[in-house]
Scaffold this motif. Sequence first.
Motif, PDB file in Angstrom:
ATOM      1  N   ASP A 165       0.857  -1.182   0.000  1.00 14.19           N
ATOM      2  CA  ASP A 165       0.000   0.000   0.000  1.00 14.19           C
ATOM      3  C   ASP A 165       0.901   1.243   0.000  1.00 14.19           C
ATOM      4  OD1 ASP A 165      -1.895   1.965   0.270  1.00 14.19           O
ATOM      5  OD2 ASP A 165      -2.549   1.379   2.280  1.00 14.19           O
ATOM      6  N   THR A 166       1.361   1.632  -1.179  1.00  9.60           N
ATOM      7  CA  THR A 166       2.307   2.743  -1.272  1.00  9.60           C
ATOM      8  C   THR A 166       1.656   4.096  -1.004  1.00  9.60           C
ATOM      9  OG1 THR A 166       1.939   2.789  -3.673  1.00  9.60           O
ATOM     10  CG2 THR A 166       3.832   1.525  -2.863  1.00  9.60           C
ATOM     11  N   ALA A 167       0.324   4.152  -1.044  1.00  6.83           N
ATOM     12  CA  ALA A 167      -0.358   5.414  -0.741  1.00  6.83           C
ATOM     13  C   ALA A 167      -0.276   5.756   0.740  1.00  6.83           C
ATOM     14  CB  ALA A 167      -1.820   5.335  -1.178  1.00  6.83           C
ATOM     15  N   HIS A 168       0.043   4.773   1.559  1.00  9.20           N
ATOM     16  CA  HIS A 168       0.167   4.989   3.008  1.00  9.20           C
ATOM     17  C   HIS A 168       1.514   4.430   3.459  1.00  9.20           C
ATOM     18  CE1 HIS A 168      -4.224   4.980   2.236  1.00  9.20           C
ATOM     19  NE2 HIS A 168      -4.203   5.988   3.091  1.00  9.20           N
ATOM     20  N   ASP A 206      -4.531  13.753   6.225  1.00 10.20           N
ATOM     21  CA  ASP A 206      -3.235  14.159   5.693  1.00 10.20           C
ATOM     22  C   ASP A 206      -2.989  15.650   5.929  1.00 10.20           C
ATOM     23  OD1 ASP A 206      -0.835  13.476   4.273  1.00 10.20           O
ATOM     24  OD2 ASP A 206      -1.633  14.479   2.499  1.00 10.20           O
ATOM     25  N   ARG A 250      -8.526  12.825   3.785  1.00  9.96           N
ATOM     26  CA  ARG A 250      -7.357  11.982   3.520  1.00  9.96           C
ATOM     27  C   ARG A 250      -6.530  11.695   4.769  1.00  9.96           C
ATOM     28  NH1 ARG A 250      -4.638  13.740  -2.255  1.00  9.96           N
ATOM     29  NH2 ARG A 250      -6.554  13.829  -3.485  1.00  9.96           N
TER      30      ARG A 250
END
Length: 449
Positions: A79-82, A165, A163
């Motif tokens: 999971d490269t988004a996190h 974020d 997000r």
Amino acid sequence: MRVLWICNLMLPQAAERLGQEPSHKEGWVGGLCSVILQRQEENKIELHVAFPVPAGLDGCEGSLDMENHVLFYHGFYEDTAHAERYDQGLESRLGRIMDRVRPDVVHCFGAEFAHTLAAVRCFGKPERLLVGLQGLCTVIAQAYMADLPAKVQKRVTLRDLLRKDSIEQQQRKYRIRGEREREIIGRAGNIIGRTEFDLFYTKLWNNNARYFCMNETLRPCFYEGIWREESCHAHAVFLSQGDYPLKGLHYMLCAASGLVGRYPDLEVWVAGNSLVRYDTWKDRLRISAYGSYLRRLIRERGLEGRVRFLGKLSGEEMKRAYLDCGVYVCCSSNENSPNSLGEAMMLGVPCVAADVGGIPSLFEGGKDGLLYRGYHTAEIEYDNICDEEEGSMEVQANRLAEAIYSLWEDGERRAALCAGARRHAARIHDREANYRRLMEIYGQIAEGG
């Protein structure tokens, strides 16, 4: 010798084979790969590259014909988004790849990734494991908020909320990744670095690791071409990134406001997608707290129409931006060894950089361009000198503006600095020297020497 690379991005050739959008980031990895394959008869290396893929492609593998030689690839889901999350399943996925490849050397690119920690944990031969240092998340976290107003640090837009974020959350993610980074370095038998900065932290976190110094090979397109004053936009400032606070775009905007009176045609060019777009209701929903702050700076500093986001750029497009600008600026609050600075130097572009992190190991102020006193904090062990002025963004911006002004106002000195930068970059980024050095390192590790 069988070598397994573990990277954070798939090579463009593999992306094409797998029907994925290729990334233009870290193109130097592909360049290094090409050099090794071109010399395969000499080096006898069977090269395997493992990289993250979407869940539906987990376990994919195959071979690519590159430079009339064979490269083997292996995909693992992550999971490269996190990037701050650690998936225990990575250890079994990478373990299966290692069991199939049976590498003599495992080379991990970057100590800040979850897959590198998984590789360190599942590969039982630390003496055969090589970790290449890129950024250092521990220090990035400490410098992440550099000179942002307190209200901006705590602001949360709808996009940030959805997000998870916000700026503070981004900093926390780097702190989490920094904890992993320290474990990785602490367990690795071998480290590749290139600056006094990363050497310091290697010895701090693992004094028993073997530290190998090796410079980086740039993307192939940057070994041709030269910046020419007569064909550039004389007062265009180019930043290779600006999408999060560490890269210091807020410093550049404040510096630009002090320069625009002297240079009415001044522009600021930033590679990457626009953080400040606000044309449609979708744009307004997507804007981050940092993007909103940049919008306010542009408006309050009278920079409307002068700031251009160039979008995602390929290597050739980046090269064109370097050649077209009047100065390249690296105004980050922390960097280890930014390849963008090396690319600009290689092309002979006028360069201004902050003297933070590892930059002084790669860029000699007064010989390659101009260094200015950047963000330094007593929280960073590497440089614990902090004067009473360091907390002011205006002080940083004024130093940056003065360096740009000095460069633009003295043509003779500028020409000498550009020539010096090209000479220095040609030595640091020499493909043959870097290739030979890497072969030496692999040989020592494989032989256990």
